[in-house]
Design a protein around this motif. Sequence first.
Motif, PDB file in Angstrom:
ATOM      1  N   CYS A  13       0.844  -1.179   0.000  1.00 57.96           N
ATOM      2  CA  CYS A  13       0.000   0.000   0.000  1.00 57.96           C
ATOM      3  C   CYS A  13       0.887   1.239   0.000  1.00 57.96           C
ATOM      4  CB  CYS A  13      -0.915   0.000   1.222  1.00 57.96           C
ATOM      5  SG  CYS A  13      -0.065  -0.132   2.789  1.00 57.96           S
ATOM      6  N   LEU A  14       0.378   2.313  -0.589  1.00 60.41           N
ATOM      7  CA  LEU A  14       1.131   3.555  -0.648  1.00 60.41           C
ATOM      8  C   LEU A  14       0.978   4.282   0.682  1.00 60.41           C
ATOM      9  CD1 LEU A  14       0.247   4.776  -4.235  1.00 60.41           C
ATOM     10  CD2 LEU A  14       2.204   3.442  -3.483  1.00 60.41           C
ATOM     11  N   THR A  15       2.089   4.550   1.349  1.00 58.84           N
ATOM     12  CA  THR A  15       2.088   5.206   2.638  1.00 58.84           C
ATOM     13  C   THR A  15       2.692   6.589   2.492  1.00 58.84           C
ATOM     14  OG1 THR A  15       2.448   3.059   3.656  1.00 58.84           O
ATOM     15  CG2 THR A  15       2.822   4.991   5.040  1.00 58.84           C
ATOM     16  N   THR A  16       2.015   7.594   3.023  1.00 52.55           N
ATOM     17  CA  THR A  16       2.525   8.949   2.859  1.00 52.55           C
ATOM     18  C   THR A  16       3.919   9.056   3.442  1.00 52.55           C
ATOM     19  OG1 THR A  16       1.444   9.602   4.915  1.00 52.55           O
ATOM     20  CG2 THR A  16       0.249   9.991   2.858  1.00 52.55           C
ATOM     21  N   GLY A  17       4.806   9.665   2.689  1.00 51.69           N
ATOM     22  CA  GLY A  17       6.192   9.788   3.102  1.00 51.69           C
ATOM     23  C   GLY A  17       7.073   9.993   1.897  1.00 51.69           C
ATOM     24  N   THR A  18       8.247   9.437   1.901  1.00 51.21           N
ATOM     25  CA  THR A  18       9.231   9.636   0.846  1.00 51.21           C
ATOM     26  C   THR A  18       9.220   8.477  -0.121  1.00 51.21           C
ATOM     27  OG1 THR A  18      10.621  10.816   2.400  1.00 51.21           O
ATOM     28  CG2 THR A  18      11.668  10.067   0.366  1.00 51.21           C
ATOM     29  N   VAL A  19       9.293   8.791  -1.411  1.00 51.94           N
ATOM     30  CA  VAL A  19       9.354   7.757  -2.435  1.00 51.94           C
ATOM     31  C   VAL A  19      10.739   7.125  -2.431  1.00 51.94           C
ATOM     32  CG1 VAL A  19       9.258   7.304  -4.899  1.00 51.94           C
ATOM     33  CG2 VAL A  19       7.638   8.899  -3.858  1.00 51.94           C
ATOM     34  N   VAL A  20      10.755   5.802  -2.417  1.00 47.40           N
ATOM     35  CA  VAL A  20      12.003   5.057  -2.504  1.00 47.40           C
ATOM     36  C   VAL A  20      12.012   4.318  -3.829  1.00 47.40           C
ATOM     37  CG1 VAL A  20      13.407   3.247  -1.475  1.00 47.40           C
ATOM     38  CG2 VAL A  20      12.067   4.758  -0.003  1.00 47.40           C
ATOM     39  N   SER A  21      13.095   4.339  -4.556  1.00 52.12           N
ATOM     40  CA  SER A  21      13.146   3.651  -5.839  1.00 52.12           C
ATOM     41  C   SER A  21      14.326   2.711  -5.889  1.00 52.12           C
ATOM     42  CB  SER A  21      13.241   4.660  -6.995  1.00 52.12           C
ATOM     43  OG  SER A  21      14.457   5.367  -6.915  1.00 52.12           O
ATOM     44  N   PHE A  22      14.152   1.654  -6.667  1.00 53.01           N
ATOM     45  CA  PHE A  22      15.277   0.752  -6.919  1.00 53.01           C
ATOM     46  C   PHE A  22      15.091   0.145  -8.279  1.00 53.01           C
ATOM     47  CE2 PHE A  22      12.006  -1.669  -4.762  1.00 53.01           C
ATOM     48  CZ  PHE A  22      11.911  -2.823  -5.498  1.00 53.01           C
ATOM     49  N   LEU A  29       8.362   0.058   0.762  1.00 53.67           N
ATOM     50  CA  LEU A  29       8.977  -0.398   1.990  1.00 53.67           C
ATOM     51  C   LEU A  29       7.943  -1.159   2.806  1.00 53.67           C
ATOM     52  CD1 LEU A  29      10.870   2.852   3.008  1.00 53.67           C
ATOM     53  CD2 LEU A  29      11.784   0.861   1.822  1.00 53.67           C
ATOM     54  N   GLY A  30       8.348  -2.241   3.429  1.00 53.43           N
ATOM     55  CA  GLY A  30       7.445  -2.958   4.307  1.00 53.43           C
ATOM     56  C   GLY A  30       6.632  -4.015   3.603  1.00 53.43           C
ATOM     57  N   ARG A  31       5.538  -4.431   4.252  1.00 56.10           N
ATOM     58  CA  ARG A  31       4.750  -5.552   3.769  1.00 56.10           C
ATOM     59  C   ARG A  31       3.871  -5.143   2.598  1.00 56.10           C
ATOM     60  NH1 ARG A  31      -0.331  -4.710   5.626  1.00 56.10           N
ATOM     61  NH2 ARG A  31      -1.024  -6.824   5.138  1.00 56.10           N
ATOM     62  N   LEU A  32       3.426  -6.172   1.873  1.00 59.56           N
ATOM     63  CA  LEU A  32       2.541  -5.962   0.737  1.00 59.56           C
ATOM     64  C   LEU A  32       1.112  -5.889   1.246  1.00 59.56           C
ATOM     65  CD1 LEU A  32       3.111  -7.934  -2.509  1.00 59.56           C
ATOM     66  CD2 LEU A  32       0.851  -7.144  -1.944  1.00 59.56           C
ATOM     67  N   ALA A  33       0.301  -4.963   0.697  1.00 58.66           N
ATOM     68  CA  ALA A  33      -1.095  -4.859   1.106  1.00 58.66           C
ATOM     69  C   ALA A  33      -1.936  -4.495  -0.094  1.00 58.66           C
ATOM     70  CB  ALA A  33      -1.252  -3.810   2.211  1.00 58.66           C
ATOM     71  N   SER A  34      -3.213  -4.845  -0.052  1.00 56.17           N
ATOM     72  CA  SER A  34      -4.064  -4.597  -1.212  1.00 56.17           C
ATOM     73  C   SER A  34      -4.681  -3.221  -1.136  1.00 56.17           C
ATOM     74  CB  SER A  34      -5.162  -5.655  -1.302  1.00 56.17           C
ATOM     75  OG  SER A  34      -6.114  -5.448  -0.301  1.00 56.17           O
ATOM     76  N   SER A  35      -5.042  -2.709  -2.304  1.00 59.17           N
ATOM     77  CA  SER A  35      -5.808  -1.477  -2.360  1.00 59.17           C
ATOM     78  C   SER A  35      -7.267  -1.835  -2.496  1.00 59.17           C
ATOM     79  CB  SER A  35      -5.338  -0.605  -3.532  1.00 59.17           C
ATOM     80  OG  SER A  35      -5.550  -1.250  -4.756  1.00 59.17           O
ATOM     81  N   ASP A  36      -8.090  -0.918  -2.981  1.00 54.23           N
ATOM     82  CA  ASP A  36      -9.543  -1.089  -3.045  1.00 54.23           C
ATOM     83  C   ASP A  36      -9.934  -2.387  -3.746  1.00 54.23           C
ATOM     84  OD1 ASP A  36     -12.227  -0.834  -3.248  1.00 54.23           O
ATOM     85  OD2 ASP A  36     -12.191   1.244  -3.956  1.00 54.23           O
ATOM     86  N   GLU A  37     -10.747  -3.208  -3.083  1.00 53.64           N
ATOM     87  CA  GLU A  37     -11.147  -4.490  -3.663  1.00 53.64           C
ATOM     88  C   GLU A  37     -12.115  -4.327  -4.823  1.00 53.64           C
ATOM     89  OE1 GLU A  37      -9.824  -7.364  -3.015  1.00 53.64           O
ATOM     90  OE2 GLU A  37      -8.509  -6.385  -1.596  1.00 53.64           O
ATOM     91  N   GLU A 102       4.074  12.169  -2.905  1.00 45.65           N
ATOM     92  CA  GLU A 102       3.861  12.371  -1.469  1.00 45.65           C
ATOM     93  C   GLU A 102       3.514  11.070  -0.756  1.00 45.65           C
ATOM     94  OE1 GLU A 102       4.483  15.290  -0.048  1.00 45.65           O
ATOM     95  OE2 GLU A 102       5.029  16.011  -2.056  1.00 45.65           O
ATOM     96  N   ALA A 103       3.894   9.953  -1.358  1.00 46.17           N
ATOM     97  CA  ALA A 103       3.588   8.657  -0.750  1.00 46.17           C
ATOM     98  C   ALA A 103       4.734   7.698  -0.989  1.00 46.17           C
ATOM     99  CB  ALA A 103       2.299   8.081  -1.324  1.00 46.17           C
ATOM    100  N   GLU A 104       4.886   6.759  -0.039  1.00 41.60           N
ATOM    101  CA  GLU A 104       5.892   5.723  -0.198  1.00 41.60           C
ATOM    102  C   GLU A 104       5.346   4.589  -1.052  1.00 41.60           C
ATOM    103  OE1 GLU A 104       6.856   4.448   3.676  1.00 41.60           O
ATOM    104  OE2 GLU A 104       8.056   6.196   4.190  1.00 41.60           O
ATOM    105  N   PHE A 132      -2.296   5.439   2.649  1.00 44.03           N
ATOM    106  CA  PHE A 132      -2.459   5.303   4.082  1.00 44.03           C
ATOM    107  C   PHE A 132      -1.521   6.278   4.784  1.00 44.03           C
ATOM    108  CE2 PHE A 132      -4.197   1.490   2.437  1.00 44.03           C
ATOM    109  CZ  PHE A 132      -5.121   1.019   3.362  1.00 44.03           C
ATOM    110  N   GLY A 133      -2.110   7.145   5.605  1.00 48.28           N
ATOM    111  CA  GLY A 133      -1.314   8.110   6.351  1.00 48.28           C
ATOM    112  C   GLY A 133      -1.797   8.223   7.786  1.00 48.28           C
ATOM    113  N   GLU A 134      -1.370   9.255   8.475  1.00 41.15           N
ATOM    114  CA  GLU A 134      -1.733   9.450   9.876  1.00 41.15           C
ATOM    115  C   GLU A 134      -3.231   9.670  10.045  1.00 41.15           C
ATOM    116  OE1 GLU A 134       0.608  12.632  11.298  1.00 41.15           O
ATOM    117  OE2 GLU A 134       2.508  11.532  11.212  1.00 41.15           O
ATOM    118  N   ASP A 135      -3.869  10.238   9.027  1.00 41.93           N
ATOM    119  CA  ASP A 135      -5.296  10.535   9.116  1.00 41.93           C
ATOM    120  C   ASP A 135      -6.161   9.471   8.440  1.00 41.93           C
ATOM    121  OD1 ASP A 135      -4.708  12.927  10.416  1.00 41.93           O
ATOM    122  OD2 ASP A 135      -4.452  13.982   8.508  1.00 41.93           O
ATOM    123  N   GLY A 136      -5.601   8.300   8.231  1.00 45.18           N
ATOM    124  CA  GLY A 136      -6.350   7.227   7.612  1.00 45.18           C
ATOM    125  C   GLY A 136      -6.134   7.158   6.106  1.00 45.18           C
TER     126      GLY A 136
END
Length: 512
Positions: A13-22, A29-37, A102-104, A132-136
């Motif tokens: 899931c996209l988490t608000t923060g800094t974009v990391v690329s490789f 970063l972190g675990r895999l999660a689904s978006s809107d079903e 504006e999302a990870e 997904f951010g601090e405000d949901g």
Amino acid sequence: MSNDRPSMTRRQCLTTGTVVSFGGMAGCLGRLASSDESESPDDSESSDDVTTPDESSYSGPLQVNGIEHVAGERTVEVTVTVENAGEAARQANLVVALSHTEAEGSIDRKRPVLLASGLEREIVLSFRPKFFGEDGVDRPEDGEFRFDATFENVEVSEDYPGLVTPSDRSAIDGGNAWPGVAYDPGASAHNPGTEAPRSEPTSAWTVSEVEYAYRSSGPVVADGTVVAGRNVRALSVEDGSEQWVHEGPARTTPLAVGEDVVAFGTPEDFRAVEVESGDVRWTISSDGDIWHGPPTVADGRVYTSHGDLHAIDAASGEVDWTADSGGSLAGPPAVTDGVVVSGGEPLRAIDAGTGTVRWTVSAGEPIGAAAIAHDTVFALTESQLVALDLAEGRTRWFAPGPFHEERLVVGNGSVYAQRAGDYRMVSVDAANGNLEWVSGETDGVLGPPSGSNGAIVVNSEQGTLYGFDTETGETLWSTSVPSGVPGSLAVADGVAYFNESNGPLRALTAGK
């Protein structure tokens, strides 16, 4: 033809923060999660966590020539223009990554592609990203989407049969006939010898005694006669005057005309009656099971399914051969050049002379409709439209859906079908599978379309008839039918014939 449904790798899931690329792709970063079903209907998912390799190292003849996107409230639609600059056909997975400044993390979408040499086409993908951010869950007010696209698993298609070469087809009886529910033996549903009304149609005549049969049925036209109705009535195309009425049991299949007979099934038997008189020429017992398969008349035979596919001599009623069809299509068997195409999954090409299977192709899902034209089988499923060479069943091209798979039209150098989800008609270039146009809005699920030169006519479940321009998709006209038009339409000599659900058979001609 394999199961080419698009897949989506939800890497996190996209988490608000800094974009990391490789590796040239935006990563997570972190675990895999689904978006809107509630993804759009043409999207399927991969449940495996996948790490994207260094795909920026890809270098080859497949090229991404442009990426455009339109962001709505919930969805982001991305159009990727791809090209095969090589000298051989290639198949691969197109990988598109969506990220946000504006999302990870990112969301990757994969779509299989098959590109002939020199072919450029647009691939449309739809994302429904969650942030997904601090405000949901929310979408950041600032920043922008970013996209990257590349290819993986690129292979040369060694046995590629080439693109479709559309050619002109001769009209049956100069455009004055519509002999089967899908027009010709090839089930093209397109009469090249006439034009359906292009302006608001007016009534030529109406006959109330013709009882509606059922949804997949429709009138047929041949030799100055239109045949329709649950109890089978023959009427003059000139004024609707009655010529004869079939006195036997009510029919249970669509009609087909050819070889001087009208063929159809009943609860008791499959039968052929004389076109001129309505007299029964021959019957084949149902053996306790109701006949249900739509028939096709071609080259002296009647082809119909009754569990298996049967080839029946049109003159005598003798069964020449019976073959395992592997299922049934929504429409009639398509017959051209000594080949019968039948079966829902897998699709089977059967030798018309012997009943032996020439080839089978599996789509991984039921094939709803098939038509033969231009030495090609056009097959429609919920997720894709596929063009297969008639000789061996090899894929020429495929176009992604989703579609309503009831029936398609092949004519004017195009293939027409209804797109699922938004209920619009679409036109696809018959030569290469590129999208040509998308029609305006309709009011719901459409019935089987019927094509002609210049106009396509189709009905909706809401009781609206539509006329669409074959070149542009423009809505030429629409008109409401009080009791609805559950079945298909026949187009012959500029007239559209249809059966209303409460009984009347109507003939519509171009308005003045």
